[in-house]
Motif scaffolding. Structure first.
Motif, PDB file in Angstrom:
ATOM      1  N   ILE A   1       0.841  -1.198   0.000  1.00 34.85           N
ATOM      2  CA  ILE A   1       0.000   0.000   0.000  1.00 34.85           C
ATOM      3  C   ILE A   1       0.876   1.247   0.000  1.00 34.85           C
ATOM      4  CG2 ILE A   1      -1.625   1.374   1.384  1.00 34.85           C
ATOM      5  CD1 ILE A   1      -2.838  -1.278   2.344  1.00 34.85           C
ATOM      6  N   ILE A   2       1.909   1.245   0.840  1.00 35.58           N
ATOM      7  CA  ILE A   2       2.842   2.378   0.906  1.00 35.58           C
ATOM      8  C   ILE A   2       3.533   2.569  -0.443  1.00 35.58           C
ATOM      9  CG2 ILE A   2       5.006   3.188   1.933  1.00 35.58           C
ATOM     10  CD1 ILE A   2       4.085   1.855   4.556  1.00 35.58           C
ATOM     11  N   LEU A   3       3.948   1.458  -1.062  1.00 31.52           N
ATOM     12  CA  LEU A   3       4.624   1.549  -2.360  1.00 31.52           C
ATOM     13  C   LEU A   3       3.692   2.128  -3.422  1.00 31.52           C
ATOM     14  CD1 LEU A   3       7.314   0.879  -3.740  1.00 31.52           C
ATOM     15  CD2 LEU A   3       6.328  -1.313  -4.424  1.00 31.52           C
ATOM     16  N   ALA A   4       2.421   1.715  -3.393  1.00 33.39           N
ATOM     17  CA  ALA A   4       1.446   2.259  -4.352  1.00 33.39           C
ATOM     18  C   ALA A   4       1.245   3.756  -4.128  1.00 33.39           C
ATOM     19  CB  ALA A   4       0.116   1.525  -4.214  1.00 33.39           C
ATOM     20  N   LEU A   5       1.181   4.168  -2.868  1.00 30.56           N
ATOM     21  CA  LEU A   5       1.025   5.585  -2.553  1.00 30.56           C
ATOM     22  C   LEU A   5       2.246   6.382  -3.018  1.00 30.56           C
ATOM     23  CD1 LEU A   5      -0.473   5.324   1.065  1.00 30.56           C
ATOM     24  CD2 LEU A   5      -1.697   5.874  -1.041  1.00 30.56           C
ATOM     25  N   ILE A   6       3.436   5.800  -2.864  1.00 27.40           N
ATOM     26  CA  ILE A   6       4.665   6.454  -3.333  1.00 27.40           C
ATOM     27  C   ILE A   6       4.618   6.654  -4.844  1.00 27.40           C
ATOM     28  CG2 ILE A   6       7.149   6.124  -3.674  1.00 27.40           C
ATOM     29  CD1 ILE A   6       7.206   4.705  -0.942  1.00 27.40           C
ATOM     30  N   GLN A   7       4.190   5.608  -5.561  1.00 25.76           N
ATOM     31  CA  GLN A   7       4.138   5.704  -7.021  1.00 25.76           C
ATOM     32  C   GLN A   7       3.129   6.752  -7.471  1.00 25.76           C
ATOM     33  OE1 GLN A   7       6.017   3.238  -9.642  1.00 25.76           O
ATOM     34  NE2 GLN A   7       5.927   5.450  -9.848  1.00 25.76           N
ATOM     35  N   ILE A   8       1.977   6.784  -6.817  1.00 24.28           N
ATOM     36  CA  ILE A   8       0.962   7.791  -7.148  1.00 24.28           C
ATOM     37  C   ILE A   8       1.492   9.190  -6.848  1.00 24.28           C
ATOM     38  CG2 ILE A   8      -1.312   8.700  -6.531  1.00 24.28           C
ATOM     39  CD1 ILE A   8      -2.158   5.802  -5.926  1.00 24.28           C
ATOM     40  N   GLY A   9       2.131   9.328  -5.694  1.00 22.62           N
ATOM     41  CA  GLY A   9       2.671  10.636  -5.326  1.00 22.62           C
ATOM     42  C   GLY A   9       3.798  11.081  -6.230  1.00 22.62           C
ATOM     43  N   GLY A  10       4.639  10.138  -6.657  1.00 19.66           N
ATOM     44  CA  GLY A  10       5.771  10.483  -7.509  1.00 19.66           C
ATOM     45  C   GLY A  10       5.354  10.896  -8.907  1.00 19.66           C
ATOM     46  N   LEU A  11       4.464  10.110  -9.504  1.00 18.81           N
ATOM     47  CA  LEU A  11       4.010  10.423 -10.854  1.00 18.81           C
ATOM     48  C   LEU A  11       2.954  11.519 -10.858  1.00 18.81           C
ATOM     49  CD1 LEU A  11       3.679   6.901 -12.519  1.00 18.81           C
ATOM     50  CD2 LEU A  11       5.343   8.677 -13.037  1.00 18.81           C
ATOM     51  N   GLY A  12       2.229  11.639  -9.754  1.00 19.58           N
ATOM     52  CA  GLY A  12       1.097  12.549  -9.727  1.00 19.58           C
ATOM     53  C   GLY A  12      -0.148  11.782 -10.129  1.00 19.58           C
ATOM     54  N   PHE A  13      -1.203  11.928  -9.358  1.00 27.35           N
ATOM     55  CA  PHE A  13      -2.409  11.133  -9.621  1.00 27.35           C
ATOM     56  C   PHE A  13      -3.011  11.437 -10.978  1.00 27.35           C
ATOM     57  CE2 PHE A  13      -4.312  15.004  -8.170  1.00 27.35           C
ATOM     58  CZ  PHE A  13      -5.570  15.048  -8.744  1.00 27.35           C
ATOM     59  N   MET A  14      -2.799  12.679 -11.483  1.00 25.69           N
ATOM     60  CA  MET A  14      -3.367  13.032 -12.784  1.00 25.69           C
ATOM     61  C   MET A  14      -2.711  12.250 -13.909  1.00 25.69           C
ATOM     62  SD  MET A  14      -6.014  14.819 -12.957  1.00 25.69           S
ATOM     63  CE  MET A  14      -5.922  14.802 -14.741  1.00 25.69           C
TER      64      MET A  14
END
Length: 466
Positions: free
Chosen positions: A75-88
């Motif tokens: 879950i943390i890794l998924a949140l990191i990926q979303i935050g890094g790329l940007g949810f948009m």
């Protein structure tokens, strides 16, 4: 819901998107399946962790490897990926995969999210970001897994390779190796240089990376000369690369000088390991958050240098945080122009407009204001912490924590797990503001007020400056 979103500006949609992602992550992390002990995690601790992951910071009130289960870590890794790329970016790729048409409004939000100057080529750029990110993260995971497999076995090595590659490229700083970050690997050449490469690539900014890739394509594919290809780089790329190289080099030199004989950090290392540790520290200050030396044991002078580097951070439109290299570079160039008596701000034979200077000043002043406010509040909420530890922690440690949060760095001198509930909330707010605040402020200032701008001109006034 669609009507409600239609009333929001692009910057507001971006900020709301990050907030919703953080809250969803926090709720998921509270459940027993997310912790190794199978127990509920307090909401404040879950919120802090989710905020740190989405805001790609890396500060943590619990040890990631020890507290969170495999599900929690994913879950943390998924949140990191979303935050890094940007949810948009992720939403855009999902829409493209579903065959949905990307509307002009959605294109505007993408443009705002990456601080781009035009609508043209936005979808192509979003695809490039996604493909490039996956390629670099897979390459980094492969190299790291090659090193981790002998120590943790095949599944464990692959998993750690993926986790740390994504975390490093996104400049997140989360690790699953234990409470001491990468200190046990301070002499490991493969891990150190792979992590550093991922940090730098992610922190340069996607437009800059794309520009550099095109430059090498011109050199090796089209056979253009190096000088000609270098000259075709955009101003953004030239400033970002120059500022990044200067900051890493300067910080490396100072850190090596100040920590060379400090037995609590790198004093007992060999000369080559000292050089690598100093270089790693200078790179991780680009908002990455990994550490190969004890941050709390560093000399005061090193902590001050670290504060400056963390505040500046990485480059725009990438995975790094901070005030940004280009922002600070514009301010320094403006100062140099004034000292030289120039009435224009020029860099690499290009003129930098007054509007860019205004945005740079606004971002820096806003960040300074947030830092000062947060330090004052934490000085009150954490007064018991400072007193209870018999002088082990000082005001400088609180400043270090705040700057690390607002710069989305993730380095700490050791006070993060000891923060009060109020302190955790304050640092969470700092991480959120650091991820979306300066960018949103700059973008908001660049939006014209429906054609009413400059309709009224006042007489010029004089004030005494300096």
């Amino acid at each position: 819901m669609k009507t409600f979103l239609g009333k929001l500006r692009a910057t507001q949609i971006i900020m709301l998107g990050f907030l919703i992602t953080i809250l969803i992550g926090a709720v998921l992390l509270t459940f027993p399946f997310a912790s190794k002990r199978g127990e509920w995690t307090g909401f404040i601790d879950a919120l802090f962790t989710s905020t740190s992951a989405v805001c790609i910071t890396g500060l943590s009130v619990v040890t990631t490897a020890e507290h969170w289960s495999a599900a929690g870590q994913w879950i943390i890794l998924a949140l990191i990926q979303i935050g890094g790329l940007g949810f948009m970016s992720l939403v855009t790729m999902i829409f493209i995969a579903m065959g949905k048409r990307i509307t002009m409004r959605e294109r505007t939000v993408i443009q705002e999210a990456f601080n781009l100057n035009q609508h043209n080529g936005l979808i192509r750029f979003a695809k490039y970001i996604f493909k490039f990110t996956i390629a670099v993260e897979l390459a980094g995971a492969f190299v790291l897994a090659f090193r981790f497999i002998p120590e943790f076995g095949f599944p464990g090595g692959i998993y750690r390779g993926i986790f740390h590659s994504v975390s490093a490229f996104c400049n997140a700083g989360f690790d699953i190796l234990g409470p001491s970050s990468l200190m046990d690997y301070s002499g490991d050449v493969i891990i150190n240089f792979t992590i550093m490469a991922l940090i730098v690539i992610g922190g340069l900014g996607f437009p800059v990376v794309q520009d550099i890739v095109e430059m090498f394509g011109n050199i090796f594919v089209k056979r253009f000369s190096f000088r000609f290809s270098l000259g075709r780089l955009k101003l953004q790329s030239k400033v970002a690369v120059s500022a990044t190289a200067f900051l890493i080099t300067a910080a490396f030199a100072f850190i090596l000088l100040f920590e060379y004989d400090n037995i609590e950090t790198m004093g007992n290392m060999g000369i080559l390991e000292k050089i690598m540790a100093a270089l790693f520290q200078s790179v991780t200050l680009r908002t990455a958050g990994f550490a190969t030396i004890d941050q709390g044991a560093m000399e005061y002078s090193t902590k001050i240098i670290s504060l400056v580097c963390m505040f500046i951070g990485g480059s725009p439109a990438g995975t790094a945080g901070g005030a940004k290299t280009v922002t600070v570079a514009i301010l320094l160039i403006a100062v140099m122009s004034l000292v030289r008596g120039n009435n224009e701000i020029n860099a690499f034979k290009r003129n930098i407009g007054l509007d860019m200077l205004q945005k740079a000043l606004s971002v820096v002043i806003m960040m300074i204001a947030v830092v000062i406010t947060a330090v004052i509040v934490l000085s009150a909420t954490e007064a018991g912490l400072l007193a209870a530890n018999g002088g082990e922690f000082e005001l400088l440690d609180i400043v270090y924590e705040v700057v690390s949060a607002i710069g989305t760095v993730g380095l700490t001198t050791g006070i993060t797990p000891l923060l009060s509930e109020a302190g955790k909330v304050v640092i969470s707010i700092c991480m959120y503001v650091g991820r979306v605040g300066p960018i949103s402020l700059a973008l908001a200032l660049s939006v014209k007020n429906n054609g009413t701008k400059n309709l009224v001109h006042y007489p010029e006034g004089k004030v005494i400056v300096g």
